[in-house]
Design an enzyme around this catalytic site. Structure first.
Site, PDB file in Angstrom:
ATOM      1  N   CYS B 137       1.037 -17.524 -29.097  1.00 26.27           N
ATOM      2  CA  CYS B 137       0.669 -18.942 -29.000  1.00 26.27           C
ATOM      3  C   CYS B 137       1.081 -19.727 -30.253  1.00 26.27           C
ATOM      4  CB  CYS B 137      -0.827 -19.103 -28.732  1.00 26.27           C
ATOM      5  SG  CYS B 137      -1.859 -18.458 -30.062  1.00 26.27           S
ATOM      6  N   CYS B 151       0.442   0.024 -33.443  1.00 28.67           N
ATOM      7  CA  CYS B 151       1.500  -0.428 -34.342  1.00 28.67           C
ATOM      8  C   CYS B 151       0.999  -1.420 -35.387  1.00 28.67           C
ATOM      9  CB  CYS B 151       2.595  -1.099 -33.526  1.00 28.67           C
ATOM     10  SG  CYS B 151       1.939  -2.430 -32.496  1.00 28.67           S
ATOM     11  N   CYS B 228      -7.175   7.207   5.221  1.00 31.65           N
ATOM     12  CA  CYS B 228      -7.743   8.416   4.624  1.00 31.65           C
ATOM     13  C   CYS B 228      -7.588   8.354   3.105  1.00 31.65           C
ATOM     14  CB  CYS B 228      -7.037   9.656   5.159  1.00 31.65           C
ATOM     15  SG  CYS B 228      -7.588  11.161   4.347  1.00 31.65           S
ATOM     16  N   CYS B 247     -10.085  14.836   6.709  1.00 28.19           N
ATOM     17  CA  CYS B 247     -10.246  13.791   7.724  1.00 28.19           C
ATOM     18  C   CYS B 247      -9.820  14.336   9.081  1.00 28.19           C
ATOM     19  CB  CYS B 247      -9.402  12.568   7.372  1.00 28.19           C
ATOM     20  SG  CYS B 247      -7.635  12.821   7.612  1.00 28.19           S
ATOM     21  N   CYS B 292      25.510   6.494  37.048  1.00 29.90           N
ATOM     22  CA  CYS B 292      26.569   6.370  38.039  1.00 29.90           C
ATOM     23  C   CYS B 292      26.506   7.615  38.907  1.00 29.90           C
ATOM     24  CB  CYS B 292      27.932   6.267  37.357  1.00 29.90           C
ATOM     25  SG  CYS B 292      29.307   6.599  38.473  1.00 29.90           S
ATOM     26  N   CYS B 305      24.445  -9.227  41.864  1.00 29.46           N
ATOM     27  CA  CYS B 305      25.096  -8.532  42.968  1.00 29.46           C
ATOM     28  C   CYS B 305      24.826  -7.036  42.931  1.00 29.46           C
ATOM     29  CB  CYS B 305      26.596  -8.802  42.877  1.00 29.46           C
ATOM     30  SG  CYS B 305      27.586  -7.842  43.994  1.00 29.46           S
TER      31      CYS B 305
HETATM   32 ZN   LIG Z   1       3.694  -3.560 -31.971  1.00 26.40          ZN
HETATM   33 ZN   LIG Z   2      31.159   6.435  37.171  1.00 22.94          ZN
HETATM   34 ZN   LIG Z   3      -6.745  12.815   5.489  1.00 25.61          ZN
HETATM   35 ZN   LIG Z   4      -2.314 -16.198 -29.393  1.00 26.93          ZN
END
Ligand SMILES: [Zn+2]
Ligand SMILES: [Zn+2]
Ligand SMILES: [Zn+2]
Ligand SMILES: [Zn+2]
Ligand SMILES: [Zn+2]
Ligand SMILES: [Zn+2]
Ligand SMILES: [Zn+2]
Lengths: 157, 583
Positions: B137, B151, B228, B247, B292, B305
């Site tokens: 910030c 660190c 599960c 289960c 067929c 048809c």
């Molecule tokens: Zn650091």
């Molecule tokens: Zn055929």
């Molecule tokens: Zn299970």
């Molecule tokens: Zn800050």
């Protein structure tokens, strides 16, 4: 929301105070919306981006800094980890490796570092990634340089 | 008469298989069916009486058991390494709860373990000032309003709370949460979480730790049954993967599909994939397509048809309604555009469903349908039996013991019968997947398989019917019945007989039906030789029965068959083991 505003305001003041701290980065906040920022970064020297000035757009979420800002290139750039059309950036600290201790300023620094050290194994721009992966550094450099000239250098009228 | 013969056969098989069994089966292989031995475990599962049998090769864990084990492991590490419990828990999580690995790594190189895990001994950052700048910030706070991980990077409580809560609500990755200072890898343990998180988040976090104990540990898995909450800890290297959860769900520990003995995991995966691929197709095809009549490929009707032309190369033209050649249509059928042969044929019984099915069985889809239908039917039948078993245990046995004036302990045979039915339905179901994948050209194996499956199936139908219908009359009767003891004998006998059939079936399938043509014990020989004589199914059964029982009677006098229940008793016993009738 409140804490993100407070924190962004701190970053804003810091940027105002140390305008010349990093000559390669110019961060500015949208005067009407503290959640919208933009930055101009200088292409790092000894790279095909040298001499170019690239604009970045930041969209900052309300949970910032717990969540990372969304950043993309507004200036066209030929780079394996930047989407050629949308300018979207593939960078771990903008995703899972984000830490709230990062700032917009440090994000810019990380992006400059990425420009100098592309990661061809996670490409967003396949053409560029393939050139590098196949070892065609000359091809990559000339393409990148061409786009830097076309898009990132002030036109001498 | 028929059924008596069959029961007799089965007992013959059982008696001969006794030696076979004791010699060949390992720890795991007799748990499936062999469990439901008469009287043996009458006492050890008295509380719940469900399918739960604890085996030596696995342990079912309740949430309390898991917590207890987890606590024990943490205590062990914390004692042996002389570190805080919180740190022991962090180490165990990192090494996937493998206590031995933690020991090994720690004593090999403590410093390197501390570095990789992020467990620092001396804070890298140390401060003695009263106020500090919080790195999140960017406000200054008094030190007592701030804290740090191992660190020593201090952040204010409010920022820590936001940091921790964001991470916990982002998922189980919060177990690996590290110090917010970018290059610092110090791990955040549970003590710190408890200090900083809301009660709700603490609860979530501790559930993640509990889950990690099961999910990260290679020897344990959650029971896959919906709802599960038990887990199963498995002794790695065991041959038999079937486990039975508290289960009552039986599943394969290896692939977590439901228990599928005697079929192996690969075949189950194939079958399940097949079912999901076909399921959409299936209903649609059954409703919208017919084979067929010439080439048997399924043809879909996509026009109003009735005149259908099969796809090339067949190009057969036929009538959708009667499946007859279109060229036959004319005056006789009511003209080219109006077919009434379908109706007439149905009236004459020419195109009964069975015949249509039989014809369609040549077609590969229909072949699948054949096995799938039987697989699915046994599945639902098992489901029903499981419900009946529960109903039996919860309500009916009580009622029965009242009407028959016998103690409930005397009703064990009914539970045994139902357990056997449930288990057999499961096995039978999977034999249909087996049947589907058994190559058509392996004639000897197919015949042997279908014989064993047929025997097992009819045994099971008899048992199921007896347990379902005959039992009901005793439950419904108003007072004690003289016949109840006879019924007990019959049901117990059928249970035993059916178990034997299924044991044979399972064993045969698990050995890849390699008994066919192999020399060895007598019933195997007689079985295969009679099968090779190639009679119809019924004839085959007789032949086998005859041969087997002859070989038993003539050659091997180690058993005698009970006159009352047909149980094959050992020669030494003078009283039948099942019904206690004297020899
Ligand atoms: Zn650091
Ligand atoms: Zn055929
Ligand atoms: Zn299970
Ligand atoms: Zn800050
Ligand atoms: Zn399996
Ligand atoms: Zn017709
Ligand atoms: Zn008997």
């Amino acid at each position: 929301m409140q804490s993100s505003r407070a924190r962004l305001f701190k970053e804003y003041k810091e940027v105002q105070r140390e305008k010349s701290a990093d000559p390669d980065i110019q961060l500015t906040c949208d005067e009407s919306n503290i959640f919208k920022w933009s930055a101009f970064i200088n292409g790092p020297s000894e790279t095909p981006y040298e001499g170019g000035v690239f604009q970045l757009a930041f969209a900052i979420p309300e949970q910032y800094p717990l969540l990372p800002p969304q950043v993309r290139f507004l200036t066209k750039i030929f780079h394996p980890n930047v989407h050629f059309k949308t300018g979207e950036i593939c960078l771990d600290i903008l995703k899972n490796a984000w830490s709230p201790a990062w700032t917009l300023q440090s994000v810019c620094r990380a992006i400059i570092a990425l420009m100098a050290h592309p990661e061809p194994d996670s490409p967003l721009n396949c053409d560029s990634g393939n050139l590098l992966r196949s070892g065609d550094h000359r091809g990559y450099k000339s393409m990148a340089k061409m786009y830097t000239k076309l898009a990132a250098m002030p036109k001498k009228a | 008469m028929d059924s008596e013969d069959d029961m007799h056969d089965a007992n013959d098989l059982e008696s001969l298989d006794d030696d076979f069994y004791s010699g060949e089966t390992g720890m795991g292989s007799d748990d499936g069916d062999g469990d439901y031995e008469f009287g043996n475990n009458a006492s050890d599962d008295s509380d719940d009486g469900n399918l739960n049998r604890q085996q030596e090769n696995y342990t079912v864990l309740s949430e309390d058991d898991i917590r207890q084990r987890q606590e024990e492991d943490i205590t062990r590490i914390s004692t042996v390494l002389s570190i805080e419990r919180d740190h022991a828990c962090i180490l165990l999580r990192h090494y996937k709860w493998d206590v031995d690995k933690v020991h090994e790594a720690w004593f090999a190189n403590e410093e390197s373990v501390r570095q990789t895990v992020g467990l620092y001994e001396n804070p890298v950052a140390r401060t003695f000032s009263r106020e500090l700048l919080c790195g999140i910030c960017f406000e200054r706070h008094p030190c007592d309003r701030m804290c740090a991980a191992s660190c020593g990077h201090f952040f204010c409580y409010s920022c820590w709370r936001g940091y921790v809560s964001t991470s916990i609500n982002d998922g189980p990755g919060c177990l690996m949460l590290r110090c917010p200072d970018p290059p610092c890898g110090a791990i955040i343990g549970q003590n710190m979480i408890n200090l900083l998180a809301s009660n709700e988040d603490k609860e979530k976090y501790s559930r993640y730790i509990l889950r990690s104990y099961i999910e990260d540990n290679i020897t344990s898995k959650w029971c896959p049954a919906p709802g599960c909450e038990y887990a199963v800890d498995f002794v790695m290297g065991s041959v038999n993967f079937d486990v039975s959860c508290n289960c009552s769900h039986n599943f394969c520990w290896n692939c977590t599909e439901e228990a599928h003995r005697p079929v192996d995991c690969t075949m189950v995966a194939k079958w399940i994939l097949k079912n999901s691929a076909e399921s959409e197709n299936m209903n649609w095809i059954l409703a919208n397509s017919k084979p067929c009549p010439k080439c048997k490929r399924p043809i879909e009707k996509n026009q109003g048809c009735m005149h259908i032309t099969c796809t090339p190369p067949c190009k057969f033209e036929f009538c959708w309604l009667c499946l007859g050649a279109w060229t036959d249509h004319g005056e006789r059928t009511g003209g080219f555009y109006a077919c009434n042969r379908y109706e007439t044929a149905k009236q004459e019984g020419e195109y009964d469903e069975a015949e249509r099915r039989r014809e369609m069985a040549k077609n590969s889809l229909e072949r699948y349908t054949h096995y799938y239908e039987r697989w699915a039917t046994n599945q639902s039948s098992r489901q029903k039996a499981l419900q009946d078993l529960q109903n039996m245990q919860n309500v009916q046995l009580d009622k029965l013991s009242d009407t028959q004036s016998q103690p409930e302990s005397q009703m064990k045979f009914i539970t045994e019968a139902w357990l056997q039915i449930v288990e057999c339905r499961r096995v039978l179901k999977w034999t249909y997947a087996y049947g589907y994948y058994l190559p058509e050209n392996e004639h000897g194996k197919r015949q042997f398989f279908e014989y064993l499956q047929g025997e097992a199936e009819s045994g099971l139908e008899r048992l199921h019917q007896c347990a379902e219908k005959e039992l009901q009359t005793f439950i419904d009767s108003s007072g004690p019945s003289k016949d109840f003891n006879d019924f007990r004998t019959k049901l117990a006998g059928l249970t035993s007989v059916t178990r034997n059939y299924f044991e044979n079936l399972v064993r045969a399938l698990e050995t890849g039906l390699n008994d066919v043509g192999e020399s060895g014990n007598q019933p195997t020989c007689s079985r295969s030789s009679s099968i090779k004589s190639g009679k119809g199914k019924n004839g085959k059964t007789r032949t086998i029965g005859g041969t087997t029982s002859r070989s038993l009677d003539d050659g091997n006098h180690s058993h005698w068959s009970c006159e009352s229940c047909t149980f094959a008793n050992t020669k030494s016993s003078m009283v039948c083991q099942v019904c206690h009738r004297r020899r």
